[in-house]
Write an enzyme that holds these catalytic residues in place. Structure first.
Site, PDB file in Angstrom:
ATOM      1  N   GLU A 702       3.824  -8.615  -1.435  1.00  0.00           N
ATOM      2  CA  GLU A 702       5.220  -8.970  -1.669  1.00  0.00           C
ATOM      3  C   GLU A 702       6.151  -7.841  -1.259  1.00  0.00           C
ATOM      4  OE1 GLU A 702       5.239 -11.189  -5.815  1.00  0.00           O
ATOM      5  OE2 GLU A 702       3.772  -9.560  -5.749  1.00  0.00           O
ATOM      6  N   ASP A 726       8.936 -13.387  -2.300  1.00  0.00           N
ATOM      7  CA  ASP A 726       9.414 -12.037  -2.562  1.00  0.00           C
ATOM      8  C   ASP A 726       9.396 -11.174  -1.304  1.00  0.00           C
ATOM      9  OD1 ASP A 726      10.309 -12.031  -5.154  1.00  0.00           O
ATOM     10  OD2 ASP A 726       8.357 -11.592  -6.026  1.00  0.00           O
TER      11      ASP A 726
END
Length: 838
Positions: A702, A726
């Site tokens: 992420e 993300d």
């Protein structure tokens, strides 16, 4: 504090007045009833009155209120019989009920005996004003001179200030909270009356009290202050009023500044943002989940927490419990306020500041403490007091102020949660299209898809919780529709188009019929895809690309199997931890994980450890406020800071992995040290259990730093799972829940694909596999690109599986590689995609 004695011929009447007065004055005011004769007959007894007086007597004095006839004589005799030197005793000619209630309220505020007696005597004025009757001339008080302050500031003498309230919404929650805050730390007693509407007085330190004055724009309020710092208090309030009580100053009408002729005296036009969308209105937002839904508008309502039946402790113990819960709620509200303010929502953050004031509001705390003293538990006492305060708001004439009851209820729920009360799921009045400002993870998880036909939110983006949930449930959704959404009346007919990103309000029968035809065609196309959904995920030339599901519960798991999931690529365990007063036990986690694994019928399950933090706060875990929670202590950062939480979760995963094919992955990893620390805790858990369970260990990609260092991570993990939601957010520095930044996130594809290519190349060099569990995996076109980049597993909302499998079947390895090459930025088109695909 001044004590009160109620003398009546009827014991029942005296007791009833005493109970009512205690409601107004609070538990701190000493009140005694002296009604009837010792034998129980109607009458009065001087000795009974004397004994009552001595029980409440203090150096501050006692005020005695009587009904009529012999009650006056008995009270006079009682005064003569009283012990000398025990404090003054004053007999009042005030009306019994009204006078006692008014006296109790002022006594509770610490007023002197003379002030309490004067308040009791004038109590009928409040009733006269309410009934619009003429006041007796003898009780009329001359208005003060033109000066805004009259009198001195010594204790017992009231200083007075008159203020004009020019706020468009009057003293609503936020300016009222600022009013209370301006008095903080000052040694003074403040009363406020609405002179325009003849309402009051109310305690100036009570948010609820101020609200019940119903102060509207243009009303004049009278503020009376007593005590050593009365002048400072009035100065602070005068300065606050000069700043429009902290509210934005409304624009002047045209011509006012130039001295032109005044505008006609027309009724002010309503703020368009606050007007409910009319019939035929189309709201536009961000498409979140495709499909058409037609049905009534249903507001999401959060029920009151369930108060248990456990026997209460001592009053001291229950007071301590309430104090702890109030402190915890105050800290939680401050964290929320800081988070909202950090995102640029200063005005919205003030709402939570007002909520914080409610936690110390005497109109709620005093009745709660009185109930505790009478033997009730802290939770029931607080719930009853907050319910009464909310009812006071709902009884007001002003529609805006009636809505503030919701604020009281929100604060009440936070305190009750801190007292260990369980939360029931969010509820709808009936099946239809769910309207919400923004769904929390807990609210989203509590929705029943049989009732939630679609979801529409005022805020949020395509990767917000509401959008993810909608895709998981396979229901249409539109997010980021704006504040006007929340003005739609309950039950209004809506047509929601999840692909176009629109909501039509009461569009008419013809438009509804047309949309129903489109809805039926879409349902038929989906049924055709579902018919082949259980076939293995693969390209047309046979190259396997496993198609998994993102889930958060056993119900999700069953739904995933129905949609053709070959496994679970992301099990969100945070739903076990959210909206509860204490963390789940290890055994509870084992039970839930086992239920999910059984529902998957032997298919692999990748379990993500707790992914929470300041962005998804846990009620049982207090964290310091963070300026930017999305860049703060969340995911593995929080778990390593709370090792006992992680250790219990890892033990539960290992226990279930002994019987089911589980894998584990850690979220929000940025450094190798984090991976090593987490693996060390896993090894400790394994040793403690003596477990020999096979368990692949992976990390979520992420954070861009991990993607750029994938070659260093690959030797120490078994797999990578890329969270594109993300990853895109951090790559573009654009919060994924912010609808205003949706275009930036759309533009993230090329750089995100480049980062994915870097990860697949590093993984392939070390014999590791790569999956994608972000929402990008569930988009058919993007799924083909990901396959071309060398991704071996795609995990998505269950409802997306049939369409993704169909898209994969329509491409082959060479076509997927070509699609990947086109999707990469120009400088990354160096053959990496083609090599990875092979």
């Amino acid at each position: 504090m001044v004590g009160l004695v109620i003398v009546s011929h009827s014991a029942a009447l005296a007791d009833g007045v005493m109970e009512l007065a205690r409601e107004m004055g609070g538990a701190e005011v000493a009140i005694e009833s002296a009604g009837g004769m010792e034998s129980g007959e109607i009458g009065t007894d001087a000795e009974r009155v004397r004994q009552a007086v001595e029980r409440v007597r203090s150096p501050d004095g006692v005020l005695v209120l009587m009904d009529l006839g012999s009650a006056v004589m008995s009270a006079e005799m009682a005064v003569e019989m009283a012990e000398p030197g025990g404090g003054p005793i004053l007999l009042s000619e005030a009306p019994l009920v009204e006078g006692c209630v008014a006296a109790a309220a002022l006594a509770g505020a610490g007023a002197s005996l003379e002030e309490v007696a004067r308040e009791a005597k004038g109590a009928l004025r409040m009733k006269s004003a309410q009934l619009e009757a003429d006041e007796p001339e003898a009780d009329q008080e001359a208005p003060p001179a033109d000066e805004d302050i009259a009198g001195g500031g010594e204790a017992g003498t009231a200083s007075e200030l008159r203020l004009q309230v020019e706020n468009r919404l009057g003293l609503h929650a936020r300016p009222a909270a600022r009013f209370v805050g301006a008095l903080g730390g000052l040694d003074t007693r403040v009363e406020v009356s609405n002179a325009t509407r003849e309402r009051g007085p109310a305690d100036g330190r009570s948010l609820v009290g101020l609200a019940t004055l119903a102060v509207a724009q243009g009303d004049e309020i009278v503020v009376r202050a007593r005590g050593p710092q009365a002048a400072e208090a009035l100065d602070a309030l005068r300065a606050l009023a000069a700043e429009n009580f902290g509210d934005a100053v409304e624009d002047e009408p045209a011509g006012a500044a130039s001295g032109g002729a005044p505008e006609p005296d027309l009724e002010a036009e309503e703020d368009p943002a606050s007007e409910p969308p009319g019939a035929g209105t189309r709201l536009r937002g961000v498409p979140a989940s495709p499909g058409i839904a037609i049905g009534p508008a249903r507001r999401l309502r959060v029920p009151e927490p369930v108060v248990g039946d456990d026997p209460p402790g001592t009053p001291g113990e229950e007071r301590a419990r309430l104090d702890a819960a109030l402190a915890a709620a105050a800290q939680e509200l401050e964290e929320v306020r800081s988070t909202v303010a950090a995102r640029g929502g200063a005005e919205a953050a003030d709402i939570f500041a007002a909520h914080g004031v409610l936690l110390g509001d005497s109109a709620i705390t005093a009745p709660a403490l009185r109930r505790i003293e009478e033997g009730e538990g802290a939770a029931r006492a607080w719930q009853a007091a907050a319910t009464e305060a909310a009812a006071a708001f709902r009884g007001l004439d002003d529609p805006y102020m009636r809505e503030r009851a919701v604020d009281v209820e929100d604060v009440s729920r936070r305190v009750l949660t801190g007292l260990g009360c369980t939360l029931s799921g969010a509820a709808l009045q009936g099946p239809g299209i769910v309207l919400a400002d923004e769904l929390t993870p807990g609210e989203a998880a509590g929705l029943d898809p049989r009732d939630a036909w679609a979801i529409a939110t005022a805020r949020g983006g395509a990767t917000a919780h509401a959008a993810i949930l909608a895709r998981a449930l396979g229901i249409p959704a539109v997010v980021g529709l704006g504040a006007g959404l929340m003005e739609i009346a309950e039950g209004s007919t809506l047509v929601l188009d999840g692909e176009a990103g629109s909501v039509d309000v009461d569009p008419g029968d013809e438009a509804v019929a047309e949309r129903k035809v489109q809805q039926e065609a879409a349902d038929a196309a989906r049924s055709a895809l579902l018919a082949r959904a259980r076939e293995p995920g693969a390209l047309s030339d046979g190259r396997r690309v496993e198609v998994f599901a993102n889930i958060g519960s056993a119900a999700d798991a069953a739904r995933a199997v129905e949609q053709g999931a070959e496994g679970v690529g992301l099990l969100r365990t945070e739903f076990l931890f959210l909206d509860r007063a204490e963390p789940p036990s290890e055994d509870e986690q084992v039970e839930v994980l086992s239920e999910i694994a059984r529902a998957m019928e032997g298919r692999p399950v990748v379990v993500r450890t707790l992914d929470a933090g300041a962005d998804k706060p846990l009620p049982f875990l207090r964290q310091e406020p963070e300026d930017n929670p999305f860049l703060g202590r969340r995911g593995i950062r929080l778990s390593l800071a709370e090792p006992e939480l992680l250790r219990a979760q890892l033990r539960a995963i290992l226990r279930v992995a002994a019987e089911h094919p589980l894998k584990v992955m850690f979220p929000m990893v940025a450094t190798l040290d984090e991976v090593r620390a987490a693996r060390a805790l896993l090894a400790d858990a394994r040793d403690g259990l003596g477990s020999g369970a096979e368990l692949e260990v992976g990390v979520m990609v992420e954070v861009p730093a991990l993607a750029l260092q994938a070659a260093q991570f690959a030797p120490e993990v078994d797999f990578f799972s890329i969270g594109t939601n993300d990853l895109a957010q951090y790559t573009m520095a654009a919060e994924r829940g912010n609808a205003a930044l949706a275009a930036l996130l759309d533009a993230s594809r090329a750089p995100v694909f480049a980062l994915i290519a870097a990860v697949t190349e590093a993984a392939d060099a070390h014999g590791r596999w790569v999956g994608v569990c972000g929402e990008l995996a569930g988009e058919p076109d993007a799924a083909v690109v990901l396959a071309g980049l060398g991704v071996r597993e795609l995990s998505m909302a269950p409802s997306r599986i049939p369409a993704v499998k169909a898209a994969l079947r329509e491409s082959d390895t060479e076509g997927a590689a070509a699609a990947a090459l086109r999707a990469l930025p120009q400088r990354a088109r160096d053959g990496t995609a083609s090599d990875s695909a092979r």
